[in-house]
Design a protein around this motif. Sequence first.
Motif, PDB file in Angstrom:
ATOM      1  N   MET A  85      -2.364 -12.841  49.353  1.00 15.59           N
ATOM      2  CA  MET A  85      -1.720 -14.437  48.480  1.00 15.59           C
ATOM      3  C   MET A  85      -1.208 -13.743  47.158  1.00 15.59           C
ATOM      4  O   MET A  85      -1.311 -12.833  46.835  1.00 15.59           O
ATOM      5  N   THR A  86      -0.503 -15.129  47.099  1.00 15.20           N
ATOM      6  CA  THR A  86       0.833 -14.491  45.695  1.00 15.20           C
ATOM      7  C   THR A  86       0.641 -15.241  44.399  1.00 15.20           C
ATOM      8  O   THR A  86       0.790 -15.537  43.537  1.00 15.20           O
ATOM      9  N   GLY A  87      -0.956 -15.938  44.293  1.00 12.51           N
ATOM     10  CA  GLY A  87      -1.256 -16.657  42.959  1.00 12.51           C
ATOM     11  C   GLY A  87      -2.508 -16.516  43.512  1.00 12.51           C
ATOM     12  O   GLY A  87      -3.315 -16.147  43.925  1.00 12.51           O
ATOM     13  N   ARG A  88      -3.083 -17.223  42.991  1.00 14.91           N
ATOM     14  CA  ARG A  88      -4.321 -17.957  43.037  1.00 14.91           C
ATOM     15  C   ARG A  88      -5.312 -18.017  44.433  1.00 14.91           C
ATOM     16  O   ARG A  88      -4.967 -18.928  45.005  1.00 14.91           O
ATOM     17  N   GLY A  89      -6.147 -17.813  45.007  1.00 16.58           N
ATOM     18  CA  GLY A  89      -7.280 -17.972  45.424  1.00 16.58           C
ATOM     19  C   GLY A  89      -7.278 -16.540  46.522  1.00 16.58           C
ATOM     20  O   GLY A  89      -7.119 -15.847  46.403  1.00 16.58           O
ATOM     21  N   PHE A  90      -7.576 -17.483  48.044  1.00 14.22           N
ATOM     22  CA  PHE A  90      -8.748 -16.366  48.939  1.00 14.22           C
ATOM     23  C   PHE A  90      -7.783 -16.885  50.444  1.00 14.22           C
ATOM     24  O   PHE A  90      -8.008 -18.331  50.718  1.00 14.22           O
ATOM     25  N   LEU A  91      -8.212 -15.842  51.378  1.00 18.91           N
ATOM     26  CA  LEU A  91      -7.826 -16.385  52.500  1.00 18.91           C
ATOM     27  C   LEU A  91      -9.126 -16.654  53.248  1.00 18.91           C
ATOM     28  O   LEU A  91      -9.609 -15.578  53.198  1.00 18.91           O
ATOM     29  N   VAL A 346      -6.095 -22.206  51.508  1.00 20.21           N
ATOM     30  CA  VAL A 346      -7.042 -21.718  50.675  1.00 20.21           C
ATOM     31  C   VAL A 346      -8.212 -21.945  50.395  1.00 20.21           C
ATOM     32  O   VAL A 346      -8.027 -23.113  49.758  1.00 20.21           O
ATOM     33  N   VAL A 347      -8.594 -21.394  50.089  1.00 24.55           N
ATOM     34  CA  VAL A 347      -9.598 -20.926  49.371  1.00 24.55           C
ATOM     35  C   VAL A 347      -9.929 -20.336  47.548  1.00 24.55           C
ATOM     36  O   VAL A 347      -9.830 -19.817  47.656  1.00 24.55           O
TER      37      VAL A 347
END
Length: 433
Positions: A85-91, A346-347
Amino acid sequence: MSISSAMNAGVAGLAANSSRLGTISDNIANASTYGYKRVETEFDSMVVGQGTGLYTAGGVRGSTQRIISQDGAVVTTSNALDLAMTGRGFLPVAGVADVASGDQPSLLMTRTGSFRPDAQGLLRTESGLVLMGWPTSSDGSMPLVSRDTPTALEPIRIDANKPMGDPTTQVRIGANLPATDTGPTGTGAALPLKVEYYGNLGTSESLDMSFVPVAGQDGQLSNTWQVEIRDSASGNDIVSSFQIVFDDSQGAGGTIRDVTQISGLPYDAATGTIPLEVGGGALDMFIGKPGSDAGLKQLATSFSSSNISRNGSPVGQLVTVEVDAEGKVNATYDTGFVKTLYRVPVVNVSNPNGLIALEGQAFKPSLASGSFFLWNAGDGPTGAIAGYARESSTTDIAQELTDLITTQRAYSSNAKIIQTVDEMLQETTNIKR
């Protein structure tokens, strides 16, 4: 008695600093672990009693927190399915055991992973995290799904040995028809044009077009052509026929003025296309909009096909799979055909630091983390998904070694308190002697 509370405070200090030593040890040990989130130990004072008279020491209490909201540096790799991830969030991921059970797996999250297809084609990491996504339709579109529940997510499975074809659904025709052929002295000979397309089974089919000029009267050009389209997949039957009249005005000379349908489905002037019912199904042929330079034209020069294009491809074998910044899982075949198989959302959660950490750099939601929402990558507050990339550990070795020194000194100081209290108690017992 105050002297006893001093010993208790020293014991509490030893326990708190030993806990901090444990977090520092974990941080240093995982300095090279992709996706690792460092743990911090915070100290809180404990007040037992205060006021006039003897002071009662309360000591200290240590509490740990994993700083999940801190992003690590993104480093490039050579594997297309290394994701970060290149910012906020999760896979979104799931445990391989949950996936194998056949039930709806529990939603887990990770910031980065090195995914590879296993023997069953599941994209998973070595630690057993399976990448989840929404399956897409045959044309790459995605139906409407619920964004606050993982029920529509499926384990991403890649079948490397499955050939894939891409039927043609759109054809664009660009050609010049000689204007002089529509004059009174024109030969009236038909001008043929063959256009290849791909059927539903990957077969190579063709549309055979015939342009027949209509002779003009009184020495004038008629600017009119009769067009027939035959389909090889339909036994060379005529699937469409129409008449085109070209404009000869100064401003729009050579462009289509109007199209009159003779047989088949009607011409759509808004899109410049004629729908065709070929042997494999529906196909749209673009011939040009009225007044537009694109598509068919009529000028006083020889017949030529300037631009003929189509979508689709013959049957091909899988070459590579990549995930783009929008989370689309794109499979590329040796024919050049690219098909979107899944879309990885993206979670996002309200409080990332409230997530429960699991093995393998995975996290799961909790009451402290708040509810989650599944965004398209790059939408809302979330960042994009980077392929050929991993997220580094957030451990700062220099800071951890500095904290290690201070923790060691604090531990020694608390041990000295216990030693001093022991000597004072010894002096107290010696009073009786």
